[in-house]
Design a protein around this motif. Sequence first.
Motif, short mmCIF file in Angstrom:
data_model
loop_
_atom_site.label_atom_id
_atom_site.label_comp_id
_atom_site.label_asym_id
_atom_site.label_seq_id
_atom_site.Cartn_x
_atom_site.Cartn_y
_atom_site.Cartn_z
N GLY A 73 1.41 -1.50 0.01
CA GLY A 73 0.27 -0.07 -0.09
C GLY A 73 0.85 1.42 -0.04
N LEU A 74 0.66 2.17 -1.25
CA LEU A 74 1.77 3.43 -1.60
C LEU A 74 0.61 4.47 -1.27
CD1 LEU A 74 4.06 3.45 -3.93
CD2 LEU A 74 2.83 1.47 -2.98
N LYS A 75 0.60 5.76 -1.98
CA LYS A 75 0.25 6.68 -2.60
C LYS A 75 0.69 7.87 -3.07
CE LYS A 75 -2.35 7.06 1.89
NZ LYS A 75 -3.32 8.25 3.43
N ALA A 76 -0.51 8.14 -4.62
CA ALA A 76 0.53 9.27 -5.11
C ALA A 76 -0.13 10.98 -5.14
CB ALA A 76 -0.26 8.65 -6.41
N TYR A 77 0.53 11.64 -5.26
CA TYR A 77 0.27 12.87 -4.55
C TYR A 77 -0.23 13.68 -5.72
CZ TYR A 77 0.24 11.07 -0.04
OH TYR A 77 0.65 10.27 1.15
N LEU A 78 -0.44 15.01 -5.74
CA LEU A 78 -0.38 15.49 -6.99
C LEU A 78 -0.80 17.29 -5.82
CD1 LEU A 78 -1.14 15.64 -10.37
CD2 LEU A 78 -3.35 16.44 -9.23
N THR A 79 0.81 17.42 -7.20
CA THR A 79 0.90 18.77 -6.23
C THR A 79 0.33 20.60 -6.62
OG1 THR A 79 2.55 19.84 -7.89
CG2 THR A 79 3.61 18.70 -5.86
N LYS A 80 -0.01 21.89 -6.90
CA LYS A 80 0.05 22.50 -6.51
C LYS A 80 0.13 23.23 -8.12
CE LYS A 80 -0.90 25.02 -2.32
NZ LYS A 80 -0.89 25.68 -1.69
N LEU A 114 7.87 -0.62 -10.77
CA LEU A 114 7.19 0.96 -10.89
C LEU A 114 7.02 1.21 -11.21
CD1 LEU A 114 8.11 2.65 -7.65
CD2 LEU A 114 10.31 2.88 -9.10
N TYR A 115 8.34 0.77 -12.26
CA TYR A 115 7.69 1.76 -13.95
C TYR A 115 6.01 1.62 -13.82
CZ TYR A 115 7.73 2.34 -18.89
OH TYR A 115 7.61 2.70 -20.40
N ALA A 116 5.73 -0.12 -14.13
CA ALA A 116 4.48 -0.36 -14.25
C ALA A 116 3.59 0.89 -13.83
CB ALA A 116 4.11 -1.08 -14.11
N LEU A 117 3.95 1.22 -12.72
CA LEU A 117 3.13 1.73 -11.46
C LEU A 117 3.24 3.35 -12.09
CD1 LEU A 117 1.57 2.45 -8.89
CD2 LEU A 117 3.94 2.27 -7.65
N LYS A 118 4.07 3.73 -12.50
CA LYS A 118 4.44 5.05 -12.61
C LYS A 118 3.17 5.58 -14.43
CE LYS A 118 8.63 6.60 -11.21
NZ LYS A 118 10.05 6.93 -11.42
N GLN A 119 3.29 4.52 -15.00
CA GLN A 119 2.45 4.19 -16.03
C GLN A 119 1.04 4.39 -15.56
OE1 GLN A 119 4.98 5.18 -18.77
NE2 GLN A 119 3.94 3.65 -19.65
N LEU A 120 0.40 3.55 -15.00
CA LEU A 120 -0.60 3.62 -15.25
C LEU A 120 -1.21 4.71 -14.18
CD1 LEU A 120 -3.57 1.31 -14.10
CD2 LEU A 120 -1.87 1.06 -12.32
N ILE A 121 -1.09 5.10 -13.32
CA ILE A 121 -1.12 6.27 -12.37
C ILE A 121 -1.00 7.64 -13.36
CG2 ILE A 121 -0.13 8.35 -10.81
CD1 ILE A 121 1.45 6.25 -9.81
N THR A 122 -0.19 7.64 -14.26
CA THR A 122 -0.18 8.74 -15.73
C THR A 122 -1.47 8.43 -15.87
OG1 THR A 122 2.47 8.49 -15.70
CG2 THR A 122 1.25 9.55 -17.80
N ILE A 123 -2.22 7.27 -16.58
CA ILE A 123 -2.77 7.33 -17.35
C ILE A 123 -4.18 7.59 -16.42
CG2 ILE A 123 -4.50 5.38 -18.75
CD1 ILE A 123 -2.12 3.77 -19.21
N ASP A 124 -4.02 7.72 -15.18
CA ASP A 124 -5.35 7.77 -14.62
C ASP A 124 -5.25 8.77 -13.66
OD1 ASP A 124 -6.99 5.91 -15.50
OD2 ASP A 124 -7.22 4.02 -13.90
N ARG A 125 -4.57 9.87 -14.32
CA ARG A 125 -3.97 10.73 -13.04
C ARG A 125 -5.24 11.81 -12.47
NH1 ARG A 125 0.16 14.69 -14.68
NH2 ARG A 125 -1.03 16.22 -13.10
N LEU A 136 -4.47 9.53 -4.14
CA LEU A 136 -4.63 8.43 -4.65
C LEU A 136 -4.17 6.60 -4.05
CD1 LEU A 136 -6.42 7.42 -7.05
CD2 LEU A 136 -3.33 7.64 -8.32
N TYR A 137 -5.00 6.57 -3.46
CA TYR A 137 -4.39 5.02 -2.54
C TYR A 137 -3.68 4.05 -3.61
CZ TYR A 137 -3.70 1.38 0.50
OH TYR A 137 -2.68 0.34 1.02
N ILE A 138 -3.09 3.13 -3.89
CA ILE A 138 -2.20 2.07 -4.46
C ILE A 138 -2.10 1.48 -3.58
CG2 ILE A 138 0.34 1.69 -6.06
CD1 ILE A 138 0.59 5.04 -5.27
#
Length: 356
Positions: A73-80, A114-125, A136-138
């Motif tokens: 379990g980890l998280k992604a954040y969108l900055t200002k 980690l690469y796959a995770l970044k790709q997935l987050i980019t698609i669903d940003r 965004l919980y991962i």
Amino acid sequence: MKDYKIEINLTSKKKKKPQFDQLEFGKYFTDHMFIMDYTEGKGWHDPRIVPYQPITLDPAAIVFHYGQTVFEGLKAYLTKNEEILLFRPDQNMKRLNQSNARLCIPQIDEDLALYALKQLITIDRDWIPTLEGTSLYIRPFIIATEPYLGVSSSKNYQFIIILSPVGAYYKEGFNPVKIAVESEYVRAVAGGTGNAKTAGNYASSLKAQEEASKAGYSQVLWLDGKENKYIEEVGSMNIFFKINGEVITPALNGSILEGVTRNSVIQLLRHWNVPVVERRISIHEIHQAYNNGLLEEAFGTGTAAVISPIGEFFWQNEKLVINNGETGPLSKKLFDSLTGIQNGTKPDPFGWVVKV
């Protein structure tokens, strides 16, 4: 990082997003997911991003019968500034492989994950919420898929990553929670799977959690499985105590999960020159410190809640109210500092943050 090739199949029908100011934890899921298969003799293969969908498994799949599964379990954040930030994701992938080793699951390529995770987050940003206290919980996880009822490790697996926009983990938000000390049930023992992030550890915690909830408590404080007196974890989090100016957390002993947030808190405290030690500590020592007026703060640490201040323990029919049931200054400072680093509003002196 290598130039990994991941097949991408985008959805033709996007979901309706929830109101980001009304998010519950772990209830909503994004438009896409990552999947990769493992076949004995072939290894991990066919990494792909596909529309979020149910998975089909044989009723005899080993995961259903013998619980061969791990997760993270980890998280992604969108900055200002519209940047996507991850917090120490390499540590989660490293721990996933540590869990794999304990559960006899083949190791994954951490860089590929980690690469796959970044790709997935980019698609669903556009699913990343921006309101305070949201993220965004991962959830990366691996399941044993071979249909076989013999007790053995599987020959086939799936590695999957799903994403979920979330609000606060506890309904209390960043307010002190009440904790019941568990004296009957046991979460894990040294030599077992307590230091792996596997489903069985959480299934075994449900009964105690259910009883604590009925009594009005948010979580349980787990004691060791041998002598039933040494403190291990609180709910699904690591735990810290501030006693007479010193911060104490139970030492890793084989039955305690090595939390990424736990490690980060220890580093932060040392950076601030706050005395912090990892050692065995008993509930009796906590009770004595409370009676002597030396128990200043207690808090849990974990990915979901980050820092969860504890306002009360219930043990042997006695309520131990900490800091008048209010959030302590150290808990608040840690929460503000960690969340500030995570969402890019505060400096990151440790190089923990990774841009997507």
